[in-house]
Design a protein around this motif. Structure first.
Motif, short mmCIF file in Angstrom:
data_model
loop_
_atom_site.label_atom_id
_atom_site.label_comp_id
_atom_site.label_asym_id
_atom_site.label_seq_id
_atom_site.Cartn_x
_atom_site.Cartn_y
_atom_site.Cartn_z
N ASN A 13 0.83 -1.22 0.00
CA ASN A 13 0.00 0.00 0.00
C ASN A 13 0.85 1.26 0.00
O ASN A 13 1.97 1.27 0.53
N GLY A 14 0.31 2.32 -0.58
CA GLY A 14 1.02 3.60 -0.59
C GLY A 14 1.86 3.76 -1.83
O GLY A 14 1.42 3.49 -2.96
N LYS A 15 3.11 4.17 -1.63
CA LYS A 15 4.01 4.48 -2.75
C LYS A 15 4.24 3.26 -3.63
O LYS A 15 4.37 3.38 -4.86
N GLY A 16 4.28 2.07 -3.03
CA GLY A 16 4.61 0.86 -3.77
C GLY A 16 3.67 0.61 -4.94
O GLY A 16 4.08 0.64 -6.10
N ILE A 17 2.40 0.38 -4.63
CA ILE A 17 1.47 -0.01 -5.70
C ILE A 17 1.25 1.13 -6.69
O ILE A 17 1.08 0.90 -7.90
N GLN A 18 1.29 2.38 -6.22
CA GLN A 18 1.14 3.50 -7.14
C GLN A 18 2.31 3.56 -8.13
O GLN A 18 2.13 3.84 -9.32
N THR A 19 3.52 3.26 -7.63
CA THR A 19 4.70 3.26 -8.50
C THR A 19 4.59 2.15 -9.54
O THR A 19 4.93 2.34 -10.72
N VAL A 20 4.12 0.98 -9.13
CA VAL A 20 3.94 -0.15 -10.05
C VAL A 20 2.98 0.23 -11.18
O VAL A 20 3.26 0.00 -12.37
N VAL A 21 1.86 0.81 -10.79
CA VAL A 21 0.86 1.20 -11.80
C VAL A 21 1.44 2.23 -12.75
O VAL A 21 1.22 2.17 -13.97
N ASP A 22 2.22 3.18 -12.21
CA ASP A 22 2.84 4.21 -13.06
C ASP A 22 3.81 3.60 -14.06
O ASP A 22 3.85 4.01 -15.23
N GLN A 72 -6.34 -4.87 2.17
CA GLN A 72 -6.55 -5.06 0.73
C GLN A 72 -7.39 -3.94 0.13
O GLN A 72 -7.20 -3.57 -1.04
N LEU A 73 -8.31 -3.37 0.93
CA LEU A 73 -9.22 -2.35 0.42
C LEU A 73 -8.80 -0.92 0.78
O LEU A 73 -9.41 0.04 0.32
N GLN A 74 -7.77 -0.79 1.62
CA GLN A 74 -7.37 0.52 2.12
C GLN A 74 -7.02 1.47 0.97
O GLN A 74 -6.05 1.27 0.25
N GLY A 75 -7.85 2.48 0.82
CA GLY A 75 -7.66 3.45 -0.26
C GLY A 75 -8.28 3.01 -1.57
O GLY A 75 -8.28 3.78 -2.55
N TYR A 76 -8.79 1.78 -1.62
CA TYR A 76 -9.36 1.25 -2.87
C TYR A 76 -10.70 0.58 -2.57
O TYR A 76 -10.99 -0.55 -3.00
N GLU A 77 -11.55 1.29 -1.81
CA GLU A 77 -12.81 0.70 -1.34
C GLU A 77 -13.73 0.29 -2.49
O GLU A 77 -14.63 -0.56 -2.33
#
Length: 805
Positions: A13-22, A72-77
């Motif tokens: 969660n946080g920087k990790g998954i956002q970086t992957v998507v980017d 799993q849902l934190q920030g992605y409800e």
């Protein structure tokens, strides 16, 4: 197409998954053909396993399960995860009611980590306008029924993969779940821990991918774990062979099975950092690295199983029984070796299998235990394995000695058949220190070292060529610049303050000048040469009397010449006094055992107060080869001797080997390391040369070597059945007194004894101490040959170099 695989830490969660998507979005919108393989996010797999354990024990697991769902849902409800959550609720409830679970159920539970990860990333990519397609790898990878560690069925899996990617191609970014698969009955299986890497490499192979990019949380593969070794350095390029070694010995960014599907197709694997995508990382290809690499890998969560007993040493088939018994129970052995301190066998297994392994071995050896041939089968859990990948055995004494100096004594030492990888079993509490000590030895402090080499015969010439061939790499890896400023024989010297090159033989012949020792000393002074080392590769008795003069003029000493340690005792003591007064080193590891870490080990044991009671072994690689071959082959002694000469195992005049003086000198070297005051005349030597052949020229002698045949045929025939001949040096008696008893003789030993099992030109040394009683420390390895000896001298040079402040 490129396969991109992202690990759990990258997807947190946080920087990790956002970086992957980017990263994925950027590549997709640039038009790159990519497929994405994902692990479970963060520590999801471990969380699910912990919840499963709690449920099976009827403990309260629901709070942890809710925390898992919230993560799993934190920030992605908006993510629709109801299908996965409902399946987990049902599975955990069933396990709680039953109070147990199977590997099949465990695979179903663990699969949801990857399913949730892939669904989320797919949804986030679609929000950014990427044509992403969620792909459940259970519809692609078909395996056998080995739940928990299933093996793919390649042909069927490849067919399904190709069909899927034919349907979903073009601009589609397939987001594939790693780690999970299904059997022929469409039941969920998993590919073992870290199996997401395996999924990615299978897809790369089936799709003939251009490259597999494995995104992790580090910049690539390092010389050691950077979390444990601050000075660890990134390795830019590896071969598949080297990577496979690293994976086998525990490199945590690789999975051992990952490499296999890539090798046949020669698909490059690049290890990248998710959080530094511009970094080139480490590239792994089919191209072999000429000089190899050195890396420290660690195996943790392992246990040492030791079998001890009087009946183990030398018994044929013990290893086979161990392997067969454990293999029957699917227990894998990563290392097996004779212990350094016990007459026994040690083996490393995964800690989860340790108790089971002990029971299996107790059953296999129950008769041996009853007969007391096996006295104990023990488990030691608090251990780790440190593997030095790319470590040449001929220079292994350097990190080994440094460990001993730091009071780290390996429980087991093991090397591969190539002699290029060495593994140590150490106490877990010493792991961090072990890694730093070894890494510091391998990647030392920068300095310039100026060398004066005396003697350029077989060993000396090989040494010079080795230094010249290796110095650029040593400078690059070690920041040590080796500069040979003098090469001398008995008549001429070649001097060059900037260093000699590969044409040194021609230069010495054409530009060499007559000299005295003072000419070389003055040359070094004139050109302000620092860190000077004199290397004696002669066999001259006269030259050793120059040692003290060299020391008083600032030289450290390295020598393969045994004479200085075996002339009269007064000279021996005087030299050491001079060395101490001038704080200079004198290293001569190759005096006994070529490149093996023998002399320094004895020194350190003696210095630590350990009472060495006996040293026995095969000291001569030449005579080792001679009698190893003669004992087992039906050939005349003269024919084997001629073969040994032709192979370069003996001196040009083999009488120098056959007379036993060389073994005697080596034995005396060791005696004096124990502060014994023995002289050469104290040694009882069995001269193998008949009296009438001891005089005359070498050519005359060689014309009469057939006269050996009858004598040695009788000696061979007179042995007890199952015995072999060995030429042995033996230092024994009361070694606490001024002198010990020293014997050099040809003896007959059982073929299955430690001495009897020696092969080729290997040497073997048994070091008996008061603490270990009848159980010696055994050091064995290559004991002859100019290359090995020169490499040992080279090791001493580098050791002195690294210790110079």
């Amino acid at each position: 197409m490129k396969i991109l695989k992202f690990g759990g830490k990258s997807l947190a969660n946080g920087k990790g998954i956002q970086t992957v998507v980017d990263i994925i979005e950027k590549k997709a919108k640039k038009g790159e053909a990519i497929t994405v393989v994902l692990s479970a996010r963060g520590a999801s797999t471990n969380e699910l396993e912990e919840i499963l354990e709690k449920a099976s024990k009827n403990e309260n697991y629901k709070a942890q399960l809710e925390a898992f769902k919230n993560y799993q849902l934190q920030g992605y409800e908006a993510l629709d995860a109801q299908e996965e959550f409902h399946a987990l609720d049902t599975l955990f409830e069933g396990v709680s009611l039953l109070g147990d679970y199977s590997e099949k159920i465990k695979d179903k539970v663990l699969s949801h980590g990857e399913l949730l990860s892939a669904r989320l990333v797919t949804a986030l990519l679609k929000e950014k306008g990427v044509n992403a397609h969620f792909t459940d790898s259970r519809s692609l990878i078909v395996t056998d029924d080995q739940f928990g560690n299933a093996q793919p069925l390649d042909s069927l899996s490849k067919e399904k993969v190709k069909a899927h990617f034919k349907k979903y191609n073009g601009t589609t970014v397939n987001v594939v779940t790693g780690f999970i698969a299904s059997n022929r009955n469409q039941e969920t299986t998993t590919l073992g821990r870290n199996g997401s890497n395996y999924t990615a490499s299978l897809l790369a192979s089936f799709l003939d991918a251009e490259e597999l990019q494995n995104f992790t949380h580090v910049d690539g593969i390092y010389t050691a774990n950077p979390d444990l070794v601050a000075d660890a350095k990134k390795i830019k390029k590896l071969s598949f062979t080297e990577a496979n070694e690293l994976a086998h010995f525990g490199a945590n960014v690789l999975h051992a099975k990952t490499i296999i599907p890539l090798v046949e197709k020669k698909i490059p694997l690049r290890i990248l950092n998710t959080f530094d995508p511009e970094n080139e990382g480490t590239l792994i290809t089919s191209e072999e690295n000429e000089d190899g690499i050195k890396k420290l890998s660690v195996l943790e969560n392992v246990s040492l199983i030791s079998l001890e007993g009087r009946g183990l040493l030398g018994r044929v088939g013990v290893d086979a029984r161990i392997f067969q018994a454990l293999a029957y129970e699917n227990i894998s052995i990563s290392i097996i070796s004779q212990g350094s301190s016990e007459r026994g066998i040690g083996l490393i297994v995964n800690s989860t299998n340790a108790s089971k392994a002990k029971k299996v071995l107790e059953e296999e050896f129950k008769t041996d235990i009853y007969k007391k041939d096996v006295s104990a089968i023990l488990i030691k859990d608090d251990v780790s394995v440190v593997s030095i990948i790319g470590q040449d055995l001929s220079t292994f004494h350097k990190p080994y000695n440094r460990l001993i100096k730091n009071q780290i004594v390996p429980l087991l030492v093991n090397n591969t058949a190539t002699g290029k990888n060495v593994s140590l079993v150490v106490l877990k509490k010493q792991l961090h220190k072990t890694l730093n000590v070894i890494h510091g030895e391998i990647y030392g402090v920068a300095k310039k070292i100026n060398l004066a080499i005396f003697g350029h015969g077989l060993v000396g010439g090989t040494l010079i060529d080795q230094i010249l061939a290796s110095r650029d790499e040593i400078e690059k890896r070690k920041n040590i610049h080796l500069n040979i400023f003098a090469i001398a024989n008995s008549k001429k010297v070649l001097l060059s303050n900037s260093g000699v090159d590969h044409r040194w033989k021609t230069s010495l012949q054409n530009q060499g000048v007559s000299y005295t020792l003072d000419d070389i000393i003055q040359y070094a002074d004139k050109h302000h040469l620092e860190n000077v080392i004199a290397i004696d590769n002669t066999a001259s008795k006269d030259f050793v009397y120059n040692y003290e003069h060299l020391v008083t003029n600032g030289f450290d000493l390295v020598s393969s010449n045994k004479v200085a340690n075996t002339v009269d005792y007064e000279f021996y003591k005087s030299l050491r006094s001079t060395l101490e007064n001038h704080q200079k080193q004198y290293l001569y590891e190759t005096n006994v055992g070529a490149g093996l870490p023998l002399i320094e080990t004895i020194k350190l044991l003696h210095l630590s107060g350990e009472n060495i009671t006996r040293i026995k072994g095969i000291f001569s690689g030449s005579l080792s080869y001679l009698f190893n071959t003669f004992s087992v082959e039906d050939r005349p002694f003269s024919e084997v001797l001629k073969e040994a000469m032709d192979s370069g195992y003996t001196e040009p005049d083999p009488r120098e080997d056959l007379c036993g003086n060389d073994v005697a000198r080596k034995l005396l070297v060791l005696a004096r390391e124990l502060d014994l005051k023995n002289e050469f005349e104290d040694i009882t030597i069995h001269n193998l040369i008949p009296a009438h052949l001891r005089e005359g020229t070498a050519q005359e002698f060689l014309g009469k070597i057939q006269e050996f045949d009858t004598v040695f045929a009788k000696i061979k025939a007179a042995q007890p059945e199952g015995n072999v001949l060995r030429y042995v040096g033996d230092l024994h008696g009361d070694l606490s007194k001024d002198k010990g008893i020293m014997d050099v003789q040809l003896i007959s030993v059982p073929k299955d004894s430690s001495l009897g099992q020696v092969k080729g030109s290997d040497s073997i040394f048994e070091i008996y101490t008061e603490s270990y009683g009848d159980h010696p420390m055994v050091i064995q390895g290559a004991g002859a040959g100019a290359t090995v000896t020169a490499r040992g001298v080279f090791g001493d040079i580098l050791k002195v170099a690294q210790s110079i402040n």
